[in-house]
Enzyme design. Structure first.
Site: not given
Ligand code: AQP
Length: 330
Positions: A116, A198, A201
């Site tokens: 990140k 990956k 969001k």
């Molecule tokens: N690409 C992915 N494939 C499968 N699972 C995913 N998750 C996130 N991206 C994928 C799962 O969704 C949940 C989101 O949890 P989070 O918001 O606490 O964290 P994150 O992993 O950082 O998710 P993002 O979408 O990548 O958000 P941002 O961009 O805000 O950091 C978790 O269970 C994660 O594994």
């Protein structure tokens, strides 16, 4: 608690538009667990402020995220749904774990922080670096055994296990040792335009992801624009066919089918025909999901979060006090 009932905890940050990867990797696992186990699902808003957020938008996203949990099939009677910042035990425990459980060497290993921040580590917030300790506190407060997440969160759950073991070794039997559970197909959904990255969001390019609240026809268009691989054929192989394998995982996750079965059914399809079939699945999924989403009002959600707060607080406070007592704070 029933004899074989397990405690399940998971959460998502209200940090952007929740997408089909969040659904397939994490959310879709949750409703299946709530009949058998004691499930606690949290909107982790303190995690979301590790990166700068617009306050108005953050408030809106908290409600949106809770509504998405409901639309995914979480029943607020069976499961606890609440907002992390409503239960102050989370941040209190995170501080204690910073002092008695987590080490700098643990956090230096965390790949998500490296991904990140890239070249900008020095200007990242301390909160972003320390995020896994807050996540350990989220999990450990509830005696959690099962953490249903996507693959990118496995390392953080491993850290929660290590911290729990260290604390237990010194202070006795305070924490349960949790375990991450990921799906067989779809634990890591990749970006639609770049399958080496990956789906996330907080991606700036909206065409990389399909948001759960995208208009169904927009979801369809994004699938039709998704990149494919240079050689022909529909089969699953992450090295040779990263783009098609990703689309197969999306198809399996939203269409409730096994990848193996899909490969059989599409063995004679060209890319156009395959994408069209997947676009139908995505469009139908979004229509049904959004019908459910729209059946909840903001007032419904605020009431559910308030009740969830009361239920979560009771459980959290008990374990926090046990630890505070063990370390001499109370
Ligand atoms: N690409 C992915 N494939 C499968 N699972 C995913 N998750 C996130 N991206 C994928 C799962 O969704 C949940 C989101 O949890 P989070 O918001 O606490 O964290 P994150 O992993 O950082 O998710 P993002 O979408 O990548 O958000 P941002 O961009 O805000 O950091 C978790 O269970 C994660 O594994």
């Amino acid at each position: 608690m029933e004899k074989d009932e397990k405690i399940v905890f998971s959460g998502i940050q209200p940090s952007g538009k929740l997408n089909i990867a969040n659904y397939i990797g994490a959310l879709s696992q949750w409703p299946n667990l709530q009949d058998e186990d004691k499930c606690i699902f949290c909107v982790v808003d303190y995690h979301a402020i590790t990166v700068k957020k617009n306050p108005k938008e953050l408030r809106k996203r908290v409600i949106e995220t809770a509504k998405i949990y409901l639309a995914a099939g979480i029943d607020s009677e069976k499961s606890i749904i609440f907002k992390q910042s409503d239960v102050s035990a989370h941040t209190e425990l995170a501080w204690i774990l910073n002092c008695i459980g987590a080490r700098i060497s643990d956090l230096n290993k965390m790949t998500q922080f490296k991904d990140k921040t890239g070249e900008n580590k020095e200007s990242a917030s301390v909160g972003l670096y320390d995020y896994p300790v807050l996540m350990a506190a989220d999990i450990l407060l509830y005696g959690t055994e099962v953490v249903p997440v996507g693959e990118d969160q496995i390392q953080h759950v491993e850290l929660a296990r290590d911290i729990a073991k260290r604390v237990n070794n010194t202070y006795g039997d305070i924490f349960t040792i949790p375990k991450a559970v990921v799906k067989k197909d779809g634990a890591r959904i990749m970006s639609l335009l770049d399958p080496s990255k990956k789906m996330s969001k907080s991606d700036e390019n909206e065409n990389n992801a399909i948001a759960l609240l995208d208009k169904p026809e927009v979801g369809r268009k994004k699938i039709m624009k998704a990149v494919t691989d240079s050689n022909t054929g529909i089969y699953f192989n992450l090295e040779d066919k990263p783009a098609i394998s990703n689309l197969l995982n999306i198809y399996a996750g939203l269409g409730n089918r096994e990848v193996k079965r899909l490969v059989k059914d599409h063995k004679d399809s060209g890319y156009g025909e395959f994408k069209n079939a997947l676009a139908d699945v995505v469009e139908n999924f979004l229509i049904t999901f959004q019908e459910k989403y729209n059946s909840y009002s903001d007032e419904n959600v605020l009431e559910i979060l308030e009740k969830g707060k009361e239920r979560a607080e009771k459980i959290a406070q008990e374990r926090l006090n046990k630890l505070k007592n063990a370390i001499g704070i109370i």
